[in-house]
Design an enzyme around this catalytic site. Sequence first.
Site, PDB file in Angstrom:
ATOM      1  N   SER A 289      -0.171 -12.384   1.328  1.00 15.78           N
ATOM      2  CA  SER A 289      -0.121 -10.943   1.562  1.00 15.78           C
ATOM      3  C   SER A 289       0.995 -10.547   2.538  1.00 15.78           C
ATOM      4  CB  SER A 289      -1.501 -10.473   2.050  1.00 15.78           C
ATOM      5  OG  SER A 289      -1.585  -9.079   2.091  1.00 15.78           O
ATOM      6  N   LYS A 314      -0.063 -13.377  -3.316  1.00 15.09           N
ATOM      7  CA  LYS A 314      -0.858 -12.138  -3.360  1.00 15.09           C
ATOM      8  C   LYS A 314       0.097 -10.957  -3.250  1.00 15.09           C
ATOM      9  CE  LYS A 314      -4.580  -9.543  -1.081  1.00 15.09           C
ATOM     10  NZ  LYS A 314      -3.837  -8.384  -0.573  1.00 15.09           N
TER      11      LYS A 314
END
Length: 544
Positions: A289, A314
């Site tokens: 992320s 991600k």
Amino acid sequence: MKNIFKRRILIPVFAVVILITGSSFKNDFFEIAKQIEIFTTLFKELNMNYVDETNPAELMDNAIKNMLNDLDPYTKFYNEQDVEAERIRRTGDYTGVGARIRTLKDKLVVVEPYKDYPADKAGLKAGDQITAIDGVSVSGYDGDASNLLKGAPNSALQVTYTRQGKSNTTSVTRSEIEIDAVPHFSMIDDQTGYIVLQKFNAKASSQTGYALKDLKAQGAKKIILDLRGNPGGLLNEAVNVVNLFVPKGQLVVTTKSKVKKYNKTYYTKKEPIDINIPVVVLINGRSASASEIVSGTLQDLDRAVVVGSRSFGKGLVQRPKKLTYGTQLKVTISRYYTPSGRCIQALDYWNRDDSGNAVRVKQENYNVFKTKNGRKVFDGGGVFPDEAIEVTKNTAITDAILSSQSVFDFATTYYYDHKIEDINNFKLTDADFNAFKSYLNTSGFEFETETEKALKKALEVSKTENLDDDISKDYKTLITNLDNSKAKAVQDNKKLLINLLTDEIVKRYVYREGLYEYYKTNNEEIKKATEILANTSQYNRYLN
């Protein structure tokens, strides 16, 4: 039958309640109103007429969470307790005992006590199993028993725990807990600074900036930014961390969504600290992320050399949405794209395989993008390092071992069986690794491969066709061969497993702070990063 009922009836119907806001409501008003009415009457009839007593709140909570499981793992419903846990994750501040806790059915396991916080001062150690809090048994507690550890500052609680088979009791005084985004920074040598950024909470950029300034004041002319194991967090904080190293006004990330208001571009807004200092960013398969925004953007801008193993992948962005009665929905609203235009999402949750599992984007389907200097980078599979350290790459067997807590449990036993005088020179031996393999064999560790699942399914089908007598012997031979292959896989991953075991064991003796000091002289990725930074021409070759 009960679980099937919830998934087939409650879950599909209740999906409309979650989707009641936004454009879907406007476009499908009649269908949504219809489904809400169906759901309301169904839920009423179920709770009034079901043969056993039902718990409406629990039934609803499970229905919502199971329904969301059919989307992606980041779209989540938070009840009131979950909302508080999420606030703690974002801010890093709460009142409690200062330890990472794993909640099991009948106990709480201390995963990591934070140095000099209440749990540590009370003598609790990693591996301790908490069985009661203020006389309240964890086993059978209705709710998350870890909430019993939270409370007002300076309030005391009695904790009963088991350690190495013996029951103990200690008093813990709660305090304000501040979880640092940067738990460690220091000089590796007279010119190289080392910063560990552990999570992207609200303190991430300010603490990273402070560390960078402090290290420069100590003489740092090169920086290693360690994002290994960083699961991500706040997108704005990722942009601000990038901003420390690149000029004001630089594009960092773009988000794209079906909802126009979520289509945004994020630029750096502040004056940087240093746009020229050489930087190496460390990543691994658990860097996700926001970590991938930082590493991917610095790579796209040819501002840093990325070292380690491929990141998690991600490329999705979530936003919390307030619901009624203090609950929340964290919903995936968009995908993000680094400056080169790539999205590094690795798993496709919207086109699943026949078993309903998300499929990984295949390498042949990766698209090529170009960095600022024209280097090739790729989408679809996380951030690929400029210098890959293969020993850091997790495999199916190492992931299974980590998920089983075998590394953690072995480290607990090892700690109580060994005294180590000089932790900085600690090395696990071949005998230690053999002991770990024996532990896997005796601890109930199981790893079922996809091949093994397919063979079992084939055997079950053969029984319905009365063919099992013909193939059972061959089946047993194949399973034996598979078991031998799994044992070989453990041996083949010896170096990575030794690294994972070493990390966990070192923390037991000198906490996480001491682990980072250990890294500075023993960690392969840091040694490689230091080597790259020490050679200016080599560093520039990576970026050009």
